[in-house]
Design an enzyme around this catalytic site. Structure first.
Site, PDB file in Angstrom:
ATOM      1  CB  ILE A   1      -0.937  -0.002   1.225  1.00 32.22           C
ATOM      2  CG1 ILE A   1      -1.812   1.253   1.247  1.00 32.22           C
ATOM      3  CG2 ILE A   1      -0.194  -0.164   2.532  1.00 32.22           C
ATOM      4  CD1 ILE A   1      -2.865   1.246   2.371  1.00 32.22           C
ATOM      5  CB  SER A   2       1.208   4.098  -2.326  1.00 34.31           C
ATOM      6  OG  SER A   2       1.328   3.330  -3.494  1.00 34.31           O
TER       7      SER A   2
END
Length: 252
Positions: free
Chosen positions: A99-100
């Site tokens: 997840i960025s």
């Protein structure tokens, strides 16, 4: 006159029942109190994240800031990583994917300049966090994930949290989603070694693509692709980034 007699065994059973009921009530009350405490902590951390790592670093779009304040990032990370959900860093979500980090999510969303009536395509659903951020801003979100396990997890998360304006599917994002094209904006959350032509074709005139470009072991560049009213395309380099690669048949 009718008389009632209480047998000692009945009294004992009633006492046990009453104690059990009290214990159940206490358990429920304790659970609710713990949940409220966690919600308060997560809210405080989310507010600090947006102020210190997003707004103070230059993101100004009020719709983006509102979305980042609204979406519960801890709901999109694995259970054992929830305590790190509001730190400004990527987190693993399984299958080699991440997840960025929140700043990059906010920055890419701001670059898209998508309005409330926009229809946006996302390539690389992952945990679903970026799609949820978009859903707080635009009218329709279409998102594609190549890993079936991650795609189904994200779909379940959307349903559980009430994101009913997100339409998702399992597939190869390189080719976009022609059935629902054209799109006002396209955001790609994995790095390609070139800008996929199908995505440019599915972009409306006046629309934008935000995409990281570069190999896994190379310097990747976040690029802003703009198509004008006549269909002419210009590309602008924004900043160096590091993303997982865009997978699919095109690699062959």
């Amino acid at each position: 006159m009718r008389y009632f007699y209480y047998h000692p065994t009945s009294k004992k059973r009633f006492t046990v029942f009453l104690l059990g009921l009290i214990c159940l009530f206490l358990d429920v009350a304790t659970g609710v109190a713990t949940e409220l405490k966690e919600d308060t902590i997560y809210t405080q951390r989310r507010n600090a994240m947006v102020k210190q790592t997003i707004e103070d670093r230059g993101v100004r779009d009020p719709n983006v800031l509102r979305a980042m304040l609204t979406v519960l990032r801890h709901e999109f990370v694995p259970e054992d990583l929830k305590e790190y959900a509001y730190e400004d860093r990527p987190l693993p979500i399984g299958l080699g994917q991440t997840i960025s980090q929140p700043y990059i999510v906010a920055y890419m969303t701001e670059l898209l300049e998508a309005g409330s009536e926009a229809k946006v395509l996302e390539i690389g659903t992952g945990s679903g966090y970026q799609a949820a951020i978009l859903a707080e801003i635009v009218k329709e979100v279409y998102t594609i994930e190549i890993f079936e396990e991650l795609g189904k997890q994200a779909q379940n998360c959307f349903e559980r949290l009430g994101y009913n304006t997100i339409k998702s599917k399992i597939g190869d994002g390189y080719y976009g989603w022609e059935e629902f094209a054209p799109f006002d904006g396209i955001i790609v959350t994995c790095a390609a070694d070139h800008i996929p032509p199908p995505l440019i074709q599915q972009l409306k005139p006046g629309g934008r693509i935000v995409i990281p470009v570069g190999g896994v072991y190379q310097v990747q560049m976040l690029m802003l692709v703009m198509k004008d009213a006549q269909g002419n395309v210009t590309v602008k380099n924004m900043l160096p980034v590091r993303f997982v690669p865009l997978l699919g048949d095109h690699q062959q």
